[in-house]
Design an enzyme around this catalytic site. Sequence first.
Site, PDB file in Angstrom:
ATOM      1  N   THR A 149     -21.487   3.369  12.639  1.00 40.30           N
ATOM      2  CA  THR A 149     -22.778   3.115  13.301  1.00 40.30           C
ATOM      3  C   THR A 149     -22.717   1.816  14.101  1.00 40.30           C
ATOM      4  O   THR A 149     -23.170   1.752  15.245  1.00 40.30           O
ATOM      5  CB  THR A 149     -23.912   2.994  12.243  1.00 40.30           C
ATOM      6  OG1 THR A 149     -23.904   4.172  11.458  1.00 40.30           O
ATOM      7  CG2 THR A 149     -25.266   2.788  12.881  1.00 40.30           C
ATOM      8  N   GLU A 189     -10.272  -9.673  -4.683  1.00 41.81           N
ATOM      9  CA  GLU A 189      -9.123  -9.004  -5.306  1.00 41.81           C
ATOM     10  C   GLU A 189      -8.249 -10.007  -6.061  1.00 41.81           C
ATOM     11  O   GLU A 189      -7.199  -9.648  -6.583  1.00 41.81           O
ATOM     12  CB  GLU A 189      -8.298  -8.251  -4.249  1.00 41.81           C
ATOM     13  CG  GLU A 189      -8.985  -6.964  -3.821  1.00 41.81           C
ATOM     14  CD  GLU A 189      -8.194  -6.139  -2.839  1.00 41.81           C
ATOM     15  OE1 GLU A 189      -8.621  -4.999  -2.591  1.00 41.81           O
ATOM     16  OE2 GLU A 189      -7.171  -6.614  -2.306  1.00 41.81           O
ATOM     17  N   ASP A 245       0.832  -1.207   0.000  1.00 41.88           N
ATOM     18  CA  ASP A 245       0.000   0.000   0.000  1.00 41.88           C
ATOM     19  C   ASP A 245       0.870   1.262   0.000  1.00 41.88           C
ATOM     20  O   ASP A 245       1.750   1.422   0.858  1.00 41.88           O
ATOM     21  CB  ASP A 245      -0.908   0.019   1.241  1.00 41.88           C
ATOM     22  CG  ASP A 245      -2.011  -1.026   1.194  1.00 41.88           C
ATOM     23  OD1 ASP A 245      -2.151  -1.711   0.141  1.00 41.88           O
ATOM     24  OD2 ASP A 245      -2.744  -1.153   2.194  1.00 41.88           O
ATOM     25  N   ASP A 255     -11.455  -5.514   7.168  1.00 43.43           N
ATOM     26  CA  ASP A 255     -10.611  -6.726   7.196  1.00 43.43           C
ATOM     27  C   ASP A 255     -10.341  -7.155   8.638  1.00 43.43           C
ATOM     28  O   ASP A 255     -10.340  -8.349   8.958  1.00 43.43           O
ATOM     29  CB  ASP A 255      -9.275  -6.472   6.479  1.00 43.43           C
ATOM     30  CG  ASP A 255      -9.479  -6.086   5.020  1.00 43.43           C
ATOM     31  OD1 ASP A 255     -10.482  -6.528   4.435  1.00 43.43           O
ATOM     32  OD2 ASP A 255      -8.644  -5.340   4.477  1.00 43.43           O
TER      33      ASP A 255
HETATM   34  P1  ATP Z   1     -12.993  -0.693   4.993  1.00 45.99           P
HETATM   35  O1  ATP Z   1     -13.303  -0.931   3.534  1.00 45.99           O
HETATM   36  O2  ATP Z   1     -12.771   0.755   5.346  1.00 45.99           O
HETATM   37  O3  ATP Z   1     -11.951  -1.575   5.553  1.00 45.99           O
HETATM   38  P2  ATP Z   1     -15.668  -1.702   5.326  1.00 45.99           P
HETATM   39  O4  ATP Z   1     -16.404  -0.742   4.453  1.00 45.99           O
HETATM   40  O5  ATP Z   1     -15.480  -3.083   4.842  1.00 45.99           O
HETATM   41  O6  ATP Z   1     -14.307  -1.089   5.826  1.00 45.99           O
HETATM   42  P3  ATP Z   1     -17.060  -0.736   7.653  1.00 45.99           P
HETATM   43  O7  ATP Z   1     -18.482  -1.088   7.852  1.00 45.99           O
HETATM   44  O8  ATP Z   1     -16.761   0.666   7.221  1.00 45.99           O
HETATM   45  O9  ATP Z   1     -16.421  -1.844   6.721  1.00 45.99           O
HETATM   46  O10 ATP Z   1     -16.248  -0.962   9.020  1.00 45.99           O
HETATM   47  C1  ATP Z   1     -16.092  -2.225   9.597  1.00 45.99           C
HETATM   48  C2  ATP Z   1     -16.170  -2.097  11.117  1.00 45.99           C
HETATM   49  O11 ATP Z   1     -15.089  -1.251  11.564  1.00 45.99           O
HETATM   50  C3  ATP Z   1     -17.448  -1.439  11.645  1.00 45.99           C
HETATM   51  O12 ATP Z   1     -18.484  -2.380  11.851  1.00 45.99           O
HETATM   52  C4  ATP Z   1     -16.947  -0.825  12.943  1.00 45.99           C
HETATM   53  O13 ATP Z   1     -16.971  -1.795  13.984  1.00 45.99           O
HETATM   54  C5  ATP Z   1     -15.504  -0.450  12.647  1.00 45.99           C
HETATM   55  N1  ATP Z   1     -15.407   0.978  12.255  1.00 45.99           N
HETATM   56  C6  ATP Z   1     -15.291   1.468  11.006  1.00 45.99           C
HETATM   57  N2  ATP Z   1     -15.229   2.824  11.010  1.00 45.99           N
HETATM   58  C7  ATP Z   1     -15.305   3.184  12.321  1.00 45.99           C
HETATM   59  C8  ATP Z   1     -15.299   4.445  13.015  1.00 45.99           C
HETATM   60  N3  ATP Z   1     -15.207   5.606  12.367  1.00 45.99           N
HETATM   61  N4  ATP Z   1     -15.395   4.414  14.370  1.00 45.99           N
HETATM   62  C9  ATP Z   1     -15.474   3.243  15.047  1.00 45.99           C
HETATM   63  N5  ATP Z   1     -15.481   2.035  14.465  1.00 45.99           N
HETATM   64  C10 ATP Z   1     -15.408   1.991  13.117  1.00 45.99           C
HETATM   65  O1  RIB Z   2      -9.203  -3.449   2.634  1.00 47.71           O
HETATM   66  C1  RIB Z   2      -8.080  -2.612   2.607  1.00 47.71           C
HETATM   67  C2  RIB Z   2      -7.138  -3.019   1.512  1.00 47.71           C
HETATM   68  O2  RIB Z   2      -7.768  -2.808   0.268  1.00 47.71           O
HETATM   69  C3  RIB Z   2      -5.870  -2.215   1.457  1.00 47.71           C
HETATM   70  O3  RIB Z   2      -4.859  -2.714   2.286  1.00 47.71           O
HETATM   71  C4  RIB Z   2      -5.520  -2.233  -0.033  1.00 47.71           C
HETATM   72  O4  RIB Z   2      -4.399  -3.001  -0.335  1.00 47.71           O
HETATM   73  C5  RIB Z   2      -6.767  -2.740  -0.736  1.00 47.71           C
HETATM   74  O5  RIB Z   2      -6.594  -4.011  -1.186  1.00 47.71           O
END
Ligand code: ATP
Ligand code: RIB
Length: 347
Positions: free
Chosen positions: A261, A159, A19, A295
Amino acid sequence: MEDEIINSVITIVGSINYDLVTYISSIPDAGETKQSNSFETHFGGKGLNQAISTSKLIPRLEKTRIKIQMCGNVGDDSFGMDLEKYLVKNTINIENVKNLTGTNTGVAVIIVEEDSNGENRILITPGANAKTLPTNEEYEKLFNITDKDIKQYVILQNETPNTVETINWLHTNRPNINIIYNPSPFIDLPSEIYKKIDVLVVNETEALMSANDMLKDEKLRDFKEEIAKDKISGFHKLATTLRQLINLDKLNLVIITLGSTGSLYSSKESGDDLKFFKSNKIPKDKVKDTTGAGDTFLGAIVSQLSLGNSIDSAMKFAIYASSLTVQKKGAAETIPVYEDVAKLLKD
Ligand code: ATP
Ligand code: RIB
């Protein structure tokens, strides 16, 4: 690690990325040039992050009982070498990670907008990840443990290009292995493939896109209206409906994460009961980078299930683990270890 004492195997088939992350207050408009706040390199890729999360979130004393193995590709460059070393350092078996001659390691160029709650924008050049296409012989070698007393889980994302093939191979050849699918980035799948998935873990967007794949237009419209009226109850009803469309025979679990949330699930045992868990409240200025939050969450769930814990306690643990990840910059390296999450849960 001695095979005799292993009682669970977790296999992650997926991407391994380097990254390249630029942190900026707010992103430039088209044609505009801006100075960023900082630049960092991190270990990443959804596959690698989920493998690291699973491994770091197993208690130190349990590590010898749970084998974690990664299947994927890197290129024959310094990025690939560093990533392989990082996997090994985190006690992940890399016998099935190939180092491809003349190919670049996958790279993710990431922009994190610091004034927008650490939101990211990601551009991936797949490199060696695009060649992750195991043959039957390679699947046989990867899934060589057939003892039914050993619990097995496979984690898949999108991916790498082999998701459907891996699901089909496992369903036919290793029906006891639990398939955990995280459709990220989203791709359309036929409904007969969803029927072979045991655990579906999706964020809000992926939940709606999966529903789009599996439900009729009219029904999806109803869910969107319900979600607009009441987000938590609407997504919960959607999770309950999606659960009927995945494999009914084993874990039969759908988890939807809703960022800051919270997250919710629907399982065979929970039926129609609402199972919602609030995210940890973190002050806006403490959220540094949300890359890898999903993740971390997924790895936490699978490590908890492999330890025999309930879905409720796995969800709570996953929320605490991912809340730690978002407070630091980077992906894999920011995932906490089991003991840190356990301490936070106790405090
Ligand atoms: P990403 O792609 O950014 O890795 P995602 O879109 O797959 O994440 P999200 O629903 O955004 O998944 O986040 C996964 C979990 O991470 C949420 O259920 C929550 O527990 C935690 N999380 C994410 N953002 C926050 C935040 N701003 N504050 C607290 N916890 C968070
Ligand atoms: O989920 C986060 C990951 O998405 C990053 O580490 C980046 O490599 C992309 O694959």
